[in-house]
Design an enzyme around this catalytic site. Structure first.
Site, PDB file in Angstrom:
ATOM      1  N   HIS A   1       4.283   4.507 -11.836  1.00 37.92           N
ATOM      2  CA  HIS A   1       5.665   4.068 -11.571  1.00 37.92           C
ATOM      3  C   HIS A   1       6.666   5.195 -11.859  1.00 37.92           C
ATOM      4  CE1 HIS A   1       4.000  -0.086 -11.789  1.00 37.92           C
ATOM      5  NE2 HIS A   1       3.266   0.455 -12.753  1.00 37.92           N
TER       6      HIS A   1
ATOM      7  N   SER B   1      19.618  29.725  -0.859  1.00 47.07           N
ATOM      8  CA  SER B   1      20.702  29.038  -0.167  1.00 47.07           C
ATOM      9  C   SER B   1      21.724  30.079   0.243  1.00 47.07           C
ATOM     10  CB  SER B   1      21.334  28.021  -1.111  1.00 47.07           C
ATOM     11  OG  SER B   1      22.665  27.762  -0.717  1.00 47.07           O
TER      12      SER B   1
ATOM     13  N   LYS C   1      20.049  29.067  -6.093  1.00 45.58           N
ATOM     14  CA  LYS C   1      19.049  28.135  -5.563  1.00 45.58           C
ATOM     15  C   LYS C   1      17.714  28.785  -5.240  1.00 45.58           C
ATOM     16  CE  LYS C   1      19.438  24.237  -4.396  1.00 45.58           C
ATOM     17  NZ  LYS C   1      20.239  23.572  -3.377  1.00 45.58           N
TER      18      LYS C   1
ATOM     19  N   GLU D   1       8.747  20.833   1.456  1.00 44.40           N
ATOM     20  CA  GLU D   1       9.543  19.814   2.152  1.00 44.40           C
ATOM     21  C   GLU D   1       9.115  19.695   3.615  1.00 44.40           C
ATOM     22  OE1 GLU D   1      13.169  21.897   0.368  1.00 44.40           O
ATOM     23  OE2 GLU D   1      13.939  19.900   0.836  1.00 44.40           O
TER      24      GLU D   1
END
Ligand code: ARG
Length: 458
Positions: free
Chosen positions: A153, A274, A280, A287
């Site tokens: 969970h 970025s 970043k 992804e």
């Protein structure tokens, strides 16, 4: 190629919707191989002369080298790869070329070519999956004793080892390979010689062409042979499941590498920056692997929908069976390469993992197990007592292994200081020696077993 009864050519729109050359040109190698096998068989059976068969074979070899050398122009007006090859063959060898299509139709031809293509693709994916497994097993061996939080969970559950976590993906990949291997066995029958749908009146030797093309046997029903696309649906289903596995792992990489979590780092090789936020370091590859699962599952759905309403036998709808699957298999292959690269590249932050593993009272089950083992308490009672101890610890904000013995004794007077032996995360993972459990020694032997097995190509 089929213009005998036609007085005019097709409308430009007709040509545009009908042509498949931009997609099925990728079948050129399989198309040429299958045509060579067919021609050799026709000659062997006395259906065409040995001289014509030799001219055809030579012409097809020339076409293969023209295509591979970038010297072949595929023409949309010729619809598909089969007619592009045959038309060039006519230019090269003259009338003999016209005999190649004896006892054959584009229906059994495309079914044969695409089966061969899918079979090659399965073999490439199998080897990519085995590279991925090797990278995982090697990393697992390095981190057999690296403790991390095991979650259910998404809540801290019990400490596990990072190696154990990685080996879970090795098992998934093994099942993926098994699914591809099963599909490969079923697809390995030759449709060639089924002709348009009914078979042919020529005395073919279908065993000969099947054998030449590495098939186990010829298909037994000509109607089924030209209209079956299980051979791509099934591997595509395997691809979709495999992509879902990669996507789940990719999601974990995205989560682990977030500065909020910080359990794992990827190097510059597998991250991007970025354009506005200089600090970043984005896990774009992970992804994109996660996103590609959508494309791959989408291709499966699309093909199932194309096939669901089709009566026997061949219908032109089936020409739409290639673009989605080809794109999906390429996406899977790239995803596997990216995941393999990321596995090799990733470094776990062992200190942070260990600290996180101990948070959230992750060794509460170890305490309950100790009460069962030492005090012979029924597990349900031990669970209850442990719950009270955890509540006490949470109130004072200390981890279980720092909770004073008196506090525990107030709840269960029979507890001794021996209990501290099971409350650290290291002790916890070390104790999980049940077969398939997370103990470092289990992980070490499983990782070695996998590496040995992969060495043997299995
Ligand atoms: N390009 C076609 C396909 O991929 C080849 C088979 C065409 N057959 C036919 N009867 N038009 O499905």
């Amino acid at each position: 190629m089929w213009g005998g009864r036609f007085a005019s050519g097709p409308d430009a729109i007709m040509e545009a919707i009908n042509a498949s050359i931009d997609v099925d040109r990728h079948l050129y190698r399989q198309d040429i191989t299958a045509s060579k096998a067919h021609a050799a068989m026709l000659a062997e059976q006395g259906i065409i002369t040995a001289d014509d068969a030799a001219k055809i074979a030579h012409g097809l070899d020339t076409i293969l080298s023209e295509i591979e050398g970038g010297k072949f122009t595929f023409q949309r007006a010729l619809e598909d790869v089969h007619m592009n090859v045959e038309s060039r063959l006519t230019e090269l060898v003259g009338p003999a070329a016209g005999r190649l299509h004896t006892a054959r139709s584009r229906n059994d031809q495309v079914a044969t070519d695409f089966r061969l293509w899918v079979r090659d693709t399965i073999d490439q994916l199998d080897s990519a999956l085995s590279d991925y497994q090797r990278a995982l097993a090697e990393k697992a061996l390095d981190h057999a004793g690296t403790v991390m939080p095991g979650l259910t969970h998404l809540q801290t559950a019990q400490p596990v080892t990072f190696g154990h976590h990685l080996l879970a993906y090795v098992e998934m990949a093994a099942r993926d390979r098994g699914r591809f291997a099963d599909a490969r066995k079923r697809l390995n029958e030759s449709p060639l010689g089924s002709a348009a749908l009914a078979g042919t009146s020529f005395n073919l030797d279908r065993d000969m062409t099947a054998k030449a093309l590495g098939f186990d046997r010829p298909t037994a029903n000509s109607l089924d042979a030209v209209s079956d696309r299980d051979f791509v649906m099934e591997p595509l289903a395997a691809a979709a499941i495999c992509a879902v596995h990669l996507s789940r792992f990719a999601e974990e990489i995205v989560m682990w590498t977030s500065p909020l979590v910080g359990l794992v780092a990827l190097s510059d090789k597998f991250t991007t920056g970025s354009s506005i936020m200089p600090q970043k370091r984005n896990p774009d590859a992970a992804e994109l692997v996660r996103a590609k699962a959508g494309r791959i599952a989408g291709a499966l759905t699309a093909l199932l929908m194309v096939m669901k309403g089709l009566p026997l036998a061949y219908q032109k709808d089936m020409q739409e069976d290639k673009e989605g699957p080809m794109d999906a298999f390429a996406a899977l292959s790239l995803s596997l390469a990216a995941m393999t690269g990321m596995v090799r590249d990733m470094t776990p932050d062992a200190a942070r993992m260990k600290k996180a593993a101990g948070e959230g009272y992750a060794t509460a089950t170890d305490l309950a197990d100790w009460l069962v083992r030492t005090l012979k308490m029924p597990f349900r009672d031990a669970h209850h007592v442990t719950g009270k101890i955890v509540a006490e610890a949470a109130q004072t904000g200390v981890p279980l292994h720092r909770l004073p013995l008196e506090v525990m004794r107030k709840i269960e007077p029979r507890i001794t200081d021996e209990v501290f032996g099971v409350l650290s995360v290291d002790r916890s993972v070390k104790s999980r020696t049940s077969y398939g459990g997370t103990a470092p020694k289990n992980v070490r032997s499983q990782a070695k077993r996998w590496l040995k097995r992969l060495e043997k190509g299995r």
